[in-house]
Design a protein around this motif. Structure first.
Motif, PDB file in Angstrom:
ATOM      1  N   LYS A   1      -2.545 -15.731 -10.078  1.00  0.00           N
ATOM      2  CA  LYS A   1      -1.891 -14.433  -9.877  1.00  0.00           C
ATOM      3  C   LYS A   1      -2.447 -13.722  -8.652  1.00  0.00           C
ATOM      4  O   LYS A   1      -1.712 -13.099  -7.879  1.00  0.00           O
ATOM      5  CB  LYS A   1      -2.041 -13.567 -11.127  1.00  0.00           C
ATOM      6  CG  LYS A   1      -1.230 -14.058 -12.315  1.00  0.00           C
ATOM      7  CD  LYS A   1      -1.374 -13.145 -13.520  1.00  0.00           C
ATOM      8  CE  LYS A   1      -0.544 -13.655 -14.693  1.00  0.00           C
ATOM      9  NZ  LYS A   1      -0.700 -12.791 -15.900  1.00  0.00           N
ATOM     10  N   THR A   2      -3.755 -13.808  -8.475  1.00  0.00           N
ATOM     11  CA  THR A   2      -4.387 -13.197  -7.295  1.00  0.00           C
ATOM     12  C   THR A   2      -3.871 -13.838  -6.015  1.00  0.00           C
ATOM     13  O   THR A   2      -3.505 -13.152  -5.051  1.00  0.00           O
ATOM     14  CB  THR A   2      -5.908 -13.341  -7.369  1.00  0.00           C
ATOM     15  OG1 THR A   2      -6.399 -12.636  -8.510  1.00  0.00           O
ATOM     16  CG2 THR A   2      -6.577 -12.796  -6.114  1.00  0.00           C
ATOM     17  N   LEU A   3      -3.849 -15.160  -5.995  1.00  0.00           N
ATOM     18  CA  LEU A   3      -3.392 -15.868  -4.800  1.00  0.00           C
ATOM     19  C   LEU A   3      -1.930 -15.580  -4.509  1.00  0.00           C
ATOM     20  O   LEU A   3      -1.530 -15.479  -3.336  1.00  0.00           O
ATOM     21  CB  LEU A   3      -3.623 -17.376  -4.978  1.00  0.00           C
ATOM     22  CG  LEU A   3      -5.096 -17.807  -5.049  1.00  0.00           C
ATOM     23  CD1 LEU A   3      -5.204 -19.289  -5.388  1.00  0.00           C
ATOM     24  CD2 LEU A   3      -5.817 -17.517  -3.734  1.00  0.00           C
ATOM     25  N   ALA A   4      -1.132 -15.405  -5.564  1.00  0.00           N
ATOM     26  CA  ALA A   4       0.289 -15.079  -5.363  1.00  0.00           C
ATOM     27  C   ALA A   4       0.433 -13.688  -4.751  1.00  0.00           C
ATOM     28  O   ALA A   4       1.279 -13.474  -3.867  1.00  0.00           O
ATOM     29  CB  ALA A   4       1.026 -15.165  -6.691  1.00  0.00           C
ATOM     30  N   ARG A   5      -0.381 -12.740  -5.188  1.00  0.00           N
ATOM     31  CA  ARG A   5      -0.342 -11.387  -4.618  1.00  0.00           C
ATOM     32  C   ARG A   5      -0.700 -11.421  -3.137  1.00  0.00           C
ATOM     33  O   ARG A   5      -0.037 -10.794  -2.300  1.00  0.00           O
ATOM     34  CB  ARG A   5      -1.319 -10.466  -5.350  1.00  0.00           C
ATOM     35  CG  ARG A   5      -0.889 -10.069  -6.753  1.00  0.00           C
ATOM     36  CD  ARG A   5      -2.022  -9.347  -7.478  1.00  0.00           C
ATOM     37  NE  ARG A   5      -2.419  -8.141  -6.778  1.00  0.00           N
ATOM     38  CZ  ARG A   5      -3.634  -7.598  -6.827  1.00  0.00           C
ATOM     39  NH1 ARG A   5      -4.597  -8.187  -7.518  1.00  0.00           N
ATOM     40  NH2 ARG A   5      -3.895  -6.485  -6.176  1.00  0.00           N
ATOM     41  N   LEU A   6      -1.753 -12.150  -2.800  1.00  0.00           N
ATOM     42  CA  LEU A   6      -2.189 -12.238  -1.407  1.00  0.00           C
ATOM     43  C   LEU A   6      -1.147 -12.948  -0.547  1.00  0.00           C
ATOM     44  O   LEU A   6      -0.873 -12.527   0.590  1.00  0.00           O
ATOM     45  CB  LEU A   6      -3.540 -12.955  -1.331  1.00  0.00           C
ATOM     46  CG  LEU A   6      -4.733 -12.228  -1.967  1.00  0.00           C
ATOM     47  CD1 LEU A   6      -5.952 -13.146  -2.003  1.00  0.00           C
ATOM     48  CD2 LEU A   6      -5.052 -10.938  -1.213  1.00  0.00           C
ATOM     49  N   ALA A   7      -0.564 -14.003  -1.095  1.00  0.00           N
ATOM     50  CA  ALA A   7       0.443 -14.753  -0.335  1.00  0.00           C
ATOM     51  C   ALA A   7       1.678 -13.888  -0.081  1.00  0.00           C
ATOM     52  O   ALA A   7       2.274 -13.938   1.006  1.00  0.00           O
ATOM     53  CB  ALA A   7       0.822 -16.023  -1.093  1.00  0.00           C
ATOM     54  N   ARG A   8       2.071 -13.096  -1.072  1.00  0.00           N
ATOM     55  CA  ARG A   8       3.236 -12.234  -0.892  1.00  0.00           C
ATOM     56  C   ARG A   8       2.987 -11.204   0.212  1.00  0.00           C
ATOM     57  O   ARG A   8       3.847 -10.939   1.058  1.00  0.00           O
ATOM     58  CB  ARG A   8       3.574 -11.519  -2.206  1.00  0.00           C
ATOM     59  CG  ARG A   8       4.896 -10.762  -2.150  1.00  0.00           C
ATOM     60  CD  ARG A   8       4.983  -9.685  -3.197  1.00  0.00           C
ATOM     61  NE  ARG A   8       3.931  -8.696  -3.068  1.00  0.00           N
ATOM     62  CZ  ARG A   8       3.881  -7.762  -2.114  1.00  0.00           C
ATOM     63  NH1 ARG A   8       4.812  -7.709  -1.184  1.00  0.00           N
ATOM     64  NH2 ARG A   8       2.887  -6.894  -2.076  1.00  0.00           N
ATOM     65  N   LEU A   9       1.784 -10.614   0.223  1.00  0.00           N
ATOM     66  CA  LEU A   9       1.445  -9.645   1.271  1.00  0.00           C
ATOM     67  C   LEU A   9       1.511 -10.292   2.649  1.00  0.00           C
ATOM     68  O   LEU A   9       2.067  -9.731   3.597  1.00  0.00           O
ATOM     69  CB  LEU A   9       0.037  -9.090   1.032  1.00  0.00           C
ATOM     70  CG  LEU A   9      -0.133  -7.941   0.048  1.00  0.00           C
ATOM     71  CD1 LEU A   9      -1.610  -7.623  -0.129  1.00  0.00           C
ATOM     72  CD2 LEU A   9       0.620  -6.705   0.506  1.00  0.00           C
ATOM     73  N   ASP A  10       0.932 -11.457   2.762  1.00  0.00           N
ATOM     74  CA  ASP A  10       0.873 -12.133   4.062  1.00  0.00           C
ATOM     75  C   ASP A  10       2.244 -12.568   4.555  1.00  0.00           C
ATOM     76  O   ASP A  10       2.485 -12.644   5.765  1.00  0.00           O
ATOM     77  CB  ASP A  10      -0.056 -13.346   3.973  1.00  0.00           C
ATOM     78  CG  ASP A  10      -1.520 -12.949   3.949  1.00  0.00           C
ATOM     79  OD1 ASP A  10      -1.853 -11.865   4.467  1.00  0.00           O
ATOM     80  OD2 ASP A  10      -2.346 -13.704   3.409  1.00  0.00           O
ATOM     81  N   SER A  11       3.141 -12.857   3.619  1.00  0.00           N
ATOM     82  CA  SER A  11       4.451 -13.367   4.024  1.00  0.00           C
ATOM     83  C   SER A  11       5.452 -12.246   4.339  1.00  0.00           C
ATOM     84  O   SER A  11       6.465 -12.485   5.003  1.00  0.00           O
ATOM     85  CB  SER A  11       5.032 -14.268   2.926  1.00  0.00           C
ATOM     86  OG  SER A  11       5.250 -13.532   1.742  1.00  0.00           O
ATOM     87  N   ALA A  12       5.155 -11.007   3.865  1.00  0.00           N
ATOM     88  CA  ALA A  12       6.104  -9.893   4.052  1.00  0.00           C
ATOM     89  C   ALA A  12       5.788  -9.143   5.344  1.00  0.00           C
ATOM     90  O   ALA A  12       5.368  -7.985   5.323  1.00  0.00           O
ATOM     91  CB  ALA A  12       6.044  -8.963   2.851  1.00  0.00           C
ATOM     92  N   LYS A  13       5.995  -9.789   6.471  1.00  0.00           N
ATOM     93  CA  LYS A  13       5.623  -9.186   7.757  1.00  0.00           C
ATOM     94  C   LYS A  13       6.515  -8.003   8.124  1.00  0.00           C
ATOM     95  O   LYS A  13       6.132  -7.168   8.935  1.00  0.00           O
ATOM     96  CB  LYS A  13       5.668 -10.246   8.857  1.00  0.00           C
ATOM     97  CG  LYS A  13       4.617 -11.331   8.649  1.00  0.00           C
ATOM     98  CD  LYS A  13       4.512 -12.266   9.826  1.00  0.00           C
ATOM     99  CE  LYS A  13       3.395 -13.287   9.599  1.00  0.00           C
ATOM    100  NZ  LYS A  13       3.235 -14.206  10.741  1.00  0.00           N
ATOM    101  N   ASN A  14       7.675  -7.902   7.538  1.00  0.00           N
ATOM    102  CA  ASN A  14       8.559  -6.776   7.789  1.00  0.00           C
ATOM    103  C   ASN A  14       8.541  -5.760   6.644  1.00  0.00           C
ATOM    104  O   ASN A  14       9.404  -4.893   6.553  1.00  0.00           O
ATOM    105  CB  ASN A  14       9.992  -7.261   8.010  1.00  0.00           C
ATOM    106  CG  ASN A  14      10.104  -8.109   9.265  1.00  0.00           C
ATOM    107  OD1 ASN A  14       9.501  -7.798  10.291  1.00  0.00           O
ATOM    108  ND2 ASN A  14      10.871  -9.191   9.181  1.00  0.00           N
ATOM    109  N   GLY A  15       7.540  -5.901   5.769  1.00  0.00           N
ATOM    110  CA  GLY A  15       7.439  -4.988   4.638  1.00  0.00           C
ATOM    111  C   GLY A  15       6.965  -3.604   5.046  1.00  0.00           C
ATOM    112  O   GLY A  15       6.646  -3.344   6.216  1.00  0.00           O
ATOM    113  N   GLU A  16       6.910  -2.702   4.072  1.00  0.00           N
ATOM    114  CA  GLU A  16       6.489  -1.327   4.337  1.00  0.00           C
ATOM    115  C   GLU A  16       4.998  -1.248   4.634  1.00  0.00           C
ATOM    116  O   GLU A  16       4.197  -2.064   4.162  1.00  0.00           O
ATOM    117  CB  GLU A  16       6.818  -0.436   3.138  1.00  0.00           C
ATOM    118  CG  GLU A  16       8.286  -0.131   2.967  1.00  0.00           C
ATOM    119  CD  GLU A  16       8.493   1.216   2.293  1.00  0.00           C
ATOM    120  OE1 GLU A  16       8.033   2.247   2.822  1.00  0.00           O
ATOM    121  OE2 GLU A  16       9.117   1.222   1.217  1.00  0.00           O
TER     122      GLU A  16
END
Length: 600
Positions: free
Chosen positions: A441-456
């Motif tokens: 779950k931790t790794l999924a959270r970090l991966a999502r942050l890193d992949s959302a380069k156009n996020g808020e």
């Protein structure tokens, strides 16, 4: 792709998350007992938020006036507006003199009376003879008591060879199939590497989440990390609707001016130069409890008697104390006045307004610091998990904390948790097996942050959150406003899930840390707003205009409804749902203090 199996792992008997007063009091107990302890901290330990506590630590030593633990117990129950658990309050008040003298023996540089005893000053809500008169109970080191305490505990921990992991951020609890906590995942800021830290016991000591509000006395590190970890692990957050507004934050800056000012004799004045607290609290005046004083200040401002060109603050007058007393007893207050208000408090009053300061709620625990879950109408400890300090809710503060009881809370329950862990953790026993998906779950959270380069951008979301909380969960609340706040915070959760990173570097990536902190703040904000809107009464720091003069409950001033609402709120992240449990009214040995109207 990084997996749980490929992460670096380290093993300890106990992992403590947070190096403030409660974390270091517990770690000292554990290190001296020979356990292998790791203390994680986002900042160097002596920069933890305990350093900001100014006024003192409460204990019925009786050095300056007649006192007893029974008086302290009564004041704390009354101050909590009868939402505090009386067995836990008795335990804290009886232990208070012991832990203060222990701290003195560790080297705490308390101010001294001429006879060498510890100096004690009066504080709001602390009385002798069950409310008849103010008592001097706050053991003080000038107005830097938290600073002195933190350095004393750090030095003692260094001597005990405690291991500190500085500039590390814990991310998630690891629970196995049976629900036991067997470790945490953590991020080393210097390298950006993620670790699994196995532990026989995890202790959360992460402090409060005061940064969910726009105007706060809290440090920027106070982002409710322990609350977020617990909520994501399925553990309830208790009584999150109760937030203390400190009466004397510097207007426009939010920096705290200790209640010790009023303990030493400072007074609050409105634009007419009137000492208005004499009208509201004829016995305790400016030394009434914080929730009461904050509401009175707010009322003066609302009725047009505020000071300044916009009539939006109150004056606190100290100059009559004399420059010598101010420089001796309140040196930091003098410095804060000059640096943050351009005011010399030895000559002129300083502008103050109620400012968010402390969360009374948190992760539910028992008096041993064990985190508890509700099961078949009873509290059941979560194996391997403890919480102490402001992130926990034991509950000794109920709906409103008395000043100086926070430093006492962290000493008493930090030590109690340490002793309970020592009695139940065998250094020779093997660790429980980690689940195979321990860090997924931790790794999924970090991966999502890193992949959302156009996020808020995380701080845009955080600023909107703080504006919502300030507007809809302030000193004065209304049902309509709280209901609107719930809708806005619920909508904001979707934006938290859309936060991204434009910088994916690993070394000291503060943007990544801030994004992770906002996820924790979200849990605290949603718990607060949902819990507040559901409580249909006024109690302590929770004043709702709709129920302020409820004719159905004439015996309870300010619309307190003991028949229906003398119970603790439990908020669960899963489904954003609420449950409740009763307040424990029976003390350990003392007589029960029955509910009655709070007058001062």
């Amino acid at each position: 792709m990084t997996t749980t199996a490929s992460l670096s792992k380290r093993k300890f008997d106990v992992v403590i998350v947070g190096a403030g007063g409660s974390g270091m009091r517990a770690s000292l107990q554990l290190a001296r007992a020979g356990l292998k302890v790791a203390v994680l901290s986002k900042v160097f330990p002596t920069r933890s938020h305990t350093v900001a506590a100014q006024g003192g630590v409460s204990a019925s030593l009786g050095n300056m006036s007649e006192d007893s633990w029974e008086y302290h117990f009564y004041d704390t129950v009354k101050g909590s507006d009868w939402l505090g658990d009386q067995d836990a309050i008795e335990f804290m008040c009886r232990e208070a003199p012991k832990v203060v003298y222990e701290l003195e023996h560790f080297g705490m540089p308390f101010d001294r009376n001429p006879d060498g005893t510890i100096y004690q000053r009066p504080f709001g809500g602390h009385t002798a003879n069950y409310g008849e008169k103010p008592v001097q109970r706050a053991c003080a080191a000038a107005d830097r008591t938290g600073h002195a305490m933190l350095h004393t505990l750090y030095q003692a921990n260094v001597s005990a060879k405690t291991t500190f992991f500085v500039e590390w951020m814990a991310l998630d609890l690891i629970r196995d199939a049976s629900g036991d906590v067997v470790g945490v995942t953590a991020l080393e800021m210097e390298t950006g590497d993620t670790y699994v830290l196995e532990a026989k016991t995890v202790l959360l000591a992460t402090g409060g989440a005061g940064r969910i509000f726009q105007s706060s006395t809290n440090a920027f590190i106070n982002t409710g990390d322990g609350l977020g970890m617990a909520a994501r692990a399925g553990i309830a957050l208790q009584d999150m609707e109760f937030w203390q507004f400190h009466p004397t934050g510097v207007a426009g800056a939010g920096v705290l001016l200790t209640e010790g000012c009023r303990g030493e004799g400072a007074i609050l004045l409105n634009s007419n130069g009137e000492r208005f607290m004499e009208r509201y609290a004829p016995t305790l005046k400016d030394l009434a409890p914080r929730d009461f004083v904050s509401r009175c200040m707010g009322q003066e401002i609302l009725e047009g008697r505020g000071c300044g060109p916009n009539k939006d603050y109150i004056h606190m007058k100290l100059d009559h104390l004399g420059a010598d007393t101010i420089h001796k007893r309140l040196p930091s207050v003098y410095e804060i006045g000059v640096n943050f208000a351009n005011v010399d408090v030895t000559r002129e009053p300083i502008p103050v307004v109620p400012t968010i300061h402390y969360q009374m709620g948190g992760i539910p625990t028992n008096i041993h610091g064990q985190v508890v879950e509700r099961f078949n109408g009873e509290d059941r400890p979560v194996n391997g998990l403890y919480a102490v300090g402001e992130c926990s809710c034991v509950s000794v503060h109920g709906a409103n904390r008395l000043g100086t009881n926070s430093l006492l809370d962290l000493l008493v329950f930090g030590k109690a948790a340490g002793n309970h862990i020592i009695a139940n953790v065998n250094p020779k026993q093997e660790h429980k097996d980690l689940p195979k998906d321990a860090a997924d779950k931790t790794l999924a959270r970090l991966a999502r942050l890193d992949s959302a380069k156009n996020g808020e951008y995380a701080q845009d979301v955080a600023n909107d959150m703080r504006a919502i909380m300030q507007t809809h969960a302030g000193v004065f609340r209304s049902q309509e406003s709280m209901d609107a706040g719930v809708q806005k915070i619920n909508a904001l959760r979707e934006r938290v899930g859309a936060i991204g990173l434009k910088d994916n570097s690993k070394v000291f990536n503060t943007a990544r840390i801030e994004a992770l902190e906002v996820e924790n703040l979200m849990e605290a904000a949603q718990a607060t707003m949902t819990s507040a809107a559901a409580r249909k009464e006024c109690r302590g720091a929770h004043l709702v205009r709709d129920y302020e003069h409820d004719v159905n409950h004439p015996t309870c001033p300010l619309g307190r409804n003991d028949a229906e609402w003398m119970k603790h709120t439990l908020w669960y992240q899963d489904g954003n749902k609420l449950d409740y449990k009763p307040v424990r009214m029976k003390p350990l040995t003392a007589e029960t203090v029955p509910p009655k109207p709070r007058t001062f």
